[in-house]
Design a protein around this motif. Structure first.
Motif, PDB file in Angstrom:
ATOM      1  N   GLY A 201      -1.263   5.688 -43.268  1.00 12.42           N
ATOM      2  CA  GLY A 201      -0.980   4.418 -43.704  1.00 12.42           C
ATOM      3  C   GLY A 201      -0.866   4.238 -45.134  1.00 12.42           C
ATOM      4  N   GLN A 202      -1.681   5.242 -45.847  1.00 10.35           N
ATOM      5  CA  GLN A 202      -1.786   5.067 -47.227  1.00 10.35           C
ATOM      6  C   GLN A 202      -0.443   5.950 -47.787  1.00 10.35           C
ATOM      7  OE1 GLN A 202      -5.506   5.915 -49.344  1.00 10.35           O
ATOM      8  NE2 GLN A 202      -6.451   5.972 -47.341  1.00 10.35           N
ATOM      9  N   SER A 203       0.000   5.298 -48.904  1.00 12.36           N
ATOM     10  CA  SER A 203       1.012   5.812 -49.825  1.00 12.36           C
ATOM     11  C   SER A 203       0.316   6.648 -50.980  1.00 12.36           C
ATOM     12  CB  SER A 203       1.872   5.043 -50.353  1.00 12.36           C
ATOM     13  OG  SER A 203       2.756   4.342 -49.435  1.00 12.36           O
ATOM     14  N   CYS A 204       0.409   8.066 -50.896  1.00 15.51           N
ATOM     15  CA  CYS A 204      -0.048   8.871 -51.920  1.00 15.51           C
ATOM     16  C   CYS A 204       0.888   9.674 -52.757  1.00 15.51           C
ATOM     17  CB  CYS A 204      -1.038   9.841 -51.095  1.00 15.51           C
ATOM     18  SG  CYS A 204      -2.169   8.996 -50.021  1.00 15.51           S
ATOM     19  N   LEU A 205       0.268  10.251 -53.615  1.00 12.45           N
ATOM     20  CA  LEU A 205       1.106  10.846 -55.065  1.00 12.45           C
ATOM     21  C   LEU A 205       0.982  12.541 -54.908  1.00 12.45           C
ATOM     22  CD1 LEU A 205       2.551  10.162 -57.658  1.00 12.45           C
ATOM     23  CD2 LEU A 205       0.376  10.718 -58.706  1.00 12.45           C
ATOM     24  N   VAL A 206       2.222  13.027 -54.922  1.00 16.02           N
ATOM     25  CA  VAL A 206       2.200  14.375 -55.228  1.00 16.02           C
ATOM     26  C   VAL A 206       3.201  14.814 -56.198  1.00 16.02           C
ATOM     27  CG1 VAL A 206       4.226  14.343 -53.465  1.00 16.02           C
ATOM     28  CG2 VAL A 206       2.886  16.512 -53.673  1.00 16.02           C
ATOM     29  N   ALA A 207       2.695  15.915 -56.919  1.00 15.41           N
ATOM     30  CA  ALA A 207       3.332  16.053 -58.317  1.00 15.41           C
ATOM     31  C   ALA A 207       3.705  17.854 -58.131  1.00 15.41           C
ATOM     32  CB  ALA A 207       2.574  15.671 -59.391  1.00 15.41           C
ATOM     33  N   GLY A 208       4.689  18.156 -59.021  1.00 18.51           N
ATOM     34  CA  GLY A 208       5.059  19.554 -59.172  1.00 18.51           C
ATOM     35  C   GLY A 208       6.178  19.874 -59.900  1.00 18.51           C
ATOM     36  N   TRP A 209       6.622  21.394 -59.919  1.00 13.02           N
ATOM     37  CA  TRP A 209       7.480  21.751 -60.710  1.00 13.02           C
ATOM     38  C   TRP A 209       8.806  22.502 -59.589  1.00 13.02           C
ATOM     39  CZ3 TRP A 209       2.502  22.821 -61.750  1.00 13.02           C
ATOM     40  CH2 TRP A 209       2.003  22.043 -63.109  1.00 13.02           C
ATOM     41  N   GLY A 210       8.687  22.002 -58.215  1.00 14.91           N
ATOM     42  CA  GLY A 210       9.533  22.703 -57.387  1.00 14.91           C
ATOM     43  C   GLY A 210      11.137  22.057 -57.690  1.00 14.91           C
ATOM     44  N   GLN A 211      11.908  22.818 -56.461  1.00 19.63           N
ATOM     45  CA  GLN A 211      13.182  22.536 -56.963  1.00 19.63           C
ATOM     46  C   GLN A 211      13.716  21.084 -56.566  1.00 19.63           C
ATOM     47  OE1 GLN A 211      14.462  26.791 -54.658  1.00 19.63           O
ATOM     48  NE2 GLN A 211      15.222  24.919 -53.724  1.00 19.63           N
ATOM     49  N   THR A 212      14.753  20.709 -57.364  1.00 20.76           N
ATOM     50  CA  THR A 212      15.069  19.426 -57.397  1.00 20.76           C
ATOM     51  C   THR A 212      16.053  18.997 -55.993  1.00 20.76           C
ATOM     52  OG1 THR A 212      17.246  19.784 -58.569  1.00 20.76           O
ATOM     53  CG2 THR A 212      15.044  19.242 -59.884  1.00 20.76           C
ATOM     54  N   ALA A 213      16.516  20.133 -55.223  1.00 21.24           N
ATOM     55  CA  ALA A 213      17.091  19.678 -54.075  1.00 21.24           C
ATOM     56  C   ALA A 213      17.091  21.215 -53.406  1.00 21.24           C
ATOM     57  CB  ALA A 213      18.556  19.392 -54.537  1.00 21.24           C
ATOM     58  N   PHE A 214      17.136  21.046 -51.849  1.00 16.00           N
ATOM     59  CA  PHE A 214      17.078  22.114 -51.041  1.00 16.00           C
ATOM     60  C   PHE A 214      18.094  23.193 -51.513  1.00 16.00           C
ATOM     61  CE2 PHE A 214      18.042  24.349 -47.223  1.00 16.00           C
ATOM     62  CZ  PHE A 214      16.753  24.783 -46.838  1.00 16.00           C
ATOM     63  N   GLY A 215      17.654  24.431 -51.770  1.00 18.85           N
ATOM     64  CA  GLY A 215      18.584  25.377 -52.127  1.00 18.85           C
ATOM     65  C   GLY A 215      19.227  25.485 -53.608  1.00 18.85           C
ATOM     66  N   ALA A 216      18.538  24.699 -54.420  1.00 19.39           N
ATOM     67  CA  ALA A 216      18.835  24.637 -55.866  1.00 19.39           C
ATOM     68  C   ALA A 216      18.152  25.634 -56.636  1.00 19.39           C
ATOM     69  CB  ALA A 216      18.518  23.265 -56.431  1.00 19.39           C
ATOM     70  N   ASN A 217      17.444  26.346 -56.165  1.00 20.80           N
ATOM     71  CA  ASN A 217      16.882  27.579 -56.716  1.00 20.80           C
ATOM     72  C   ASN A 217      16.665  27.262 -58.337  1.00 20.80           C
ATOM     73  OD1 ASN A 217      16.733  29.304 -54.553  1.00 20.80           O
ATOM     74  ND2 ASN A 217      18.982  29.404 -54.646  1.00 20.80           N
ATOM     75  N   ASP A 218      16.058  26.119 -58.659  1.00 21.96           N
ATOM     76  CA  ASP A 218      16.090  25.787 -60.213  1.00 21.96           C
ATOM     77  C   ASP A 218      14.445  25.759 -60.612  1.00 21.96           C
ATOM     78  OD1 ASP A 218      15.492  23.425 -58.788  1.00 21.96           O
ATOM     79  OD2 ASP A 218      16.852  22.202 -59.946  1.00 21.96           O
ATOM     80  N   ALA A 219      13.479  26.285 -59.573  1.00 24.28           N
ATOM     81  CA  ALA A 219      12.242  26.200 -60.017  1.00 24.28           C
ATOM     82  C   ALA A 219      11.669  27.198 -60.915  1.00 24.28           C
ATOM     83  CB  ALA A 219      11.292  25.965 -58.742  1.00 24.28           C
ATOM     84  N   PRO A 220      10.705  27.011 -61.775  1.00 25.68           N
ATOM     85  CA  PRO A 220      10.149  25.603 -62.031  1.00 25.68           C
ATOM     86  C   PRO A 220      10.814  24.916 -62.900  1.00 25.68           C
ATOM     87  CG  PRO A 220       9.089  27.363 -63.507  1.00 25.68           C
ATOM     88  CD  PRO A 220      10.223  28.077 -62.450  1.00 25.68           C
ATOM     89  N   THR A 221      10.827  23.501 -62.372  1.00 24.52           N
ATOM     90  CA  THR A 221      11.673  22.522 -63.186  1.00 24.52           C
ATOM     91  C   THR A 221      10.852  22.022 -64.315  1.00 24.52           C
ATOM     92  OG1 THR A 221      11.312  21.066 -61.429  1.00 24.52           O
ATOM     93  CG2 THR A 221      13.329  21.997 -61.244  1.00 24.52           C
ATOM     94  N   THR A 222      11.341  21.414 -65.427  1.00 26.34           N
ATOM     95  CA  THR A 222      10.853  20.817 -66.375  1.00 26.34           C
ATOM     96  C   THR A 222      11.409  19.511 -66.719  1.00 26.34           C
ATOM     97  OG1 THR A 222      12.165  21.653 -68.033  1.00 26.34           O
ATOM     98  CG2 THR A 222      10.198  23.092 -67.390  1.00 26.34           C
ATOM     99  N   PRO A 223      10.223  18.535 -66.926  1.00 28.00           N
ATOM    100  CA  PRO A 223       8.949  18.842 -66.670  1.00 28.00           C
ATOM    101  C   PRO A 223       8.246  18.170 -65.747  1.00 28.00           C
ATOM    102  CG  PRO A 223       9.270  16.492 -67.947  1.00 28.00           C
ATOM    103  CD  PRO A 223      10.494  17.128 -67.700  1.00 28.00           C
ATOM    104  N   GLN A 224       7.047  17.966 -65.675  1.00 29.70           N
ATOM    105  CA  GLN A 224       6.444  17.836 -64.202  1.00 29.70           C
ATOM    106  C   GLN A 224       7.110  16.549 -63.773  1.00 29.70           C
ATOM    107  OE1 GLN A 224       2.168  16.273 -63.429  1.00 29.70           O
ATOM    108  NE2 GLN A 224       2.008  18.424 -63.770  1.00 29.70           N
ATOM    109  N   LYS A 225       7.036  16.591 -62.325  1.00 28.25           N
ATOM    110  CA  LYS A 225       7.581  15.375 -61.677  1.00 28.25           C
ATOM    111  C   LYS A 225       6.555  15.074 -60.572  1.00 28.25           C
ATOM    112  CE  LYS A 225      11.296  17.620 -60.515  1.00 28.25           C
ATOM    113  NZ  LYS A 225      10.889  18.874 -61.390  1.00 28.25           N
ATOM    114  N   GLN A 226       6.924  13.538 -60.124  1.00 32.72           N
ATOM    115  CA  GLN A 226       5.889  13.127 -59.106  1.00 32.72           C
ATOM    116  C   GLN A 226       6.537  12.230 -58.190  1.00 32.72           C
ATOM    117  OE1 GLN A 226       2.967  11.076 -61.574  1.00 32.72           O
ATOM    118  NE2 GLN A 226       3.934   9.366 -61.600  1.00 32.72           N
ATOM    119  N   VAL A 227       6.312  12.170 -57.064  1.00 35.09           N
ATOM    120  CA  VAL A 227       6.545  11.073 -56.158  1.00 35.09           C
ATOM    121  C   VAL A 227       5.484  10.521 -55.178  1.00 35.09           C
ATOM    122  CG1 VAL A 227       7.231  12.835 -54.438  1.00 35.09           C
ATOM    123  CG2 VAL A 227       8.302  10.633 -54.425  1.00 35.09           C
TER     124      VAL A 227
END
Length: 330
Positions: A201-227
């Motif tokens: 029921g809580q909304s929680c934060l995750v951050a990282g440098w992973g791909q911007t889309a499935f199959g994009a193969n662009d990790a590590p992306t810059t700068p750090q992102k969060q959602v």
């Protein structure tokens, strides 16, 4: 990570640690605890700053002291949690992990010498831990300035880890030397949850440098992102994953009701491939600290509406984490 997406692609002596994270502060190497501020605190968010306390005896492991000016799960900056680019310093507990192949994943700092991550990111280096290097204070991987990089000295996988189903996908990395914590380095540790603690029921934060889309193969992306993603109950997650287009009748082979939690379900807001090990951080409004609820482990593609990312349930493994850190602390 997508903002748009942050999901790893689916492929088939207790006293020492208890006192390393407690309500009064954290254990740090002797002499590294910064003094309490004399005027304006380092953040306008209350974090329970007390006078520095050093207690002789067994409150902390040998060579460490209890530092109450650095409570776990607190930031040194006032940072937005808005989806998108993470403000610099917003996630001071995140470790950037590399091995002999380059960038491999993410971990979360538990104390000055231990990092929690998912086992599938480090299982091939159990016998060669010195090939694994962890960097702290990373924001832009293409500009590694003001970063502490430390080699691993040991990697401990959960004894029931299954590399095919990703059940019990959790590991503790022990560092060869301690990380320097504090406002001068911008690095802090995350708070651990209690055993069995629920975050549904809580909304929680995750951050990282992973791909911007499935199959994009662009990790590590810059700068750090969060959602920020909502945590849902197991039945909701199972019903989604049991769709014929996802896992179908194989859902119970891969989705673990005891050791995993699910979050997300909103289009374009998710973790993604190469965010593995990134902590799902839930804010406790009472203590005003961030707690590790989960670790990015697997998913089906990334950021699809009604499809949830799967995270290791850290509360389910609290006792195991404690036992590993105790043994590693001697």
């Amino acid at each position: 990570m997508k903002i748009f997406s942050l999901c790893v692609i689916f492929v088939a002596s207790a006293v020492k640690f208890i006192h390393a994270q407690n309500n009064q502060g954290i254990c740090v190497p002797t002499g590294t605890c910064p003094p309490a501020p004399t005027s304006t605190p380092i953040t306008t968010t209350p974090i329970g700053i007390d006078p520095r306390i050093v207690t002789p005896g067994s409150r902390c492991p040998a060579g460490q002291e209890l530092c109450t000016t650095i409570p776990c799960g607190t930031r040194y900056v006032n940072a937005s949690t808005a989806n998108g680019i993470a403000p610099q310093g917003a996630n001071p507990w995140i470790a950037y992990i590399t091995n002999q192949t380059g960038y491999t994943g993410i971990g979360v700092l538990l104390d000055s010498t231990h990092v929690l991550t998912v086992a599938h990111k480090v299982n091939l280096n159990v016998g060669t831990p010195s090939n694994v290097r962890l960097s702290f204070g990373v924001y832009n991987p293409s500009a590694m300035t003001n970063v502490q990089t430390i080699t691993a000295v040991a990697i401990t996988l959960h004894p029931s880890f299954n590399a095919q189903t990703l059940m019990n996908d959790i590991a503790v990395i022990t560092l060869a030397s301690p990380v320097t914590l504090g406002p001068t380095t911008g690095i802090n540790v995350a708070c651990l949850p209690s055993t069995g603690q629920s975050f549904v029921g809580q909304s929680c934060l995750v951050a990282g440098w992973g791909q911007t889309a499935f199959g994009a193969n662009d990790a590590p992306t810059t700068p750090q992102k969060q959602v920020t993603v909502p945590i849902v109950d197991y039945n909701t997650c199972r019903a989604s994953m049991a769709q014929p287009s996802l896992l179908g009748t194989f859902v119970d082979r891969y989705l673990d009701p005891a050791g995993e939690i699910c979050a997300g379900g909103t289009a374009q807001l998710d973790a993604c491939t190469q965010d593995g090990g990134s902590p799902l951080m839930c804010f406790d409004a009472t203590t005003r600290r961030y707690i590790v609820a989960g670790l990015v482990t697997w998913g089906k593609k990334c950021a699809l509406a009604g499809v949830y990312g799967v995270y290791v349930s850290v509360p389910s493994y609290r006792s195991w984490i404690d036992s590993v850190v105790i043994n590693q602390s001697g």
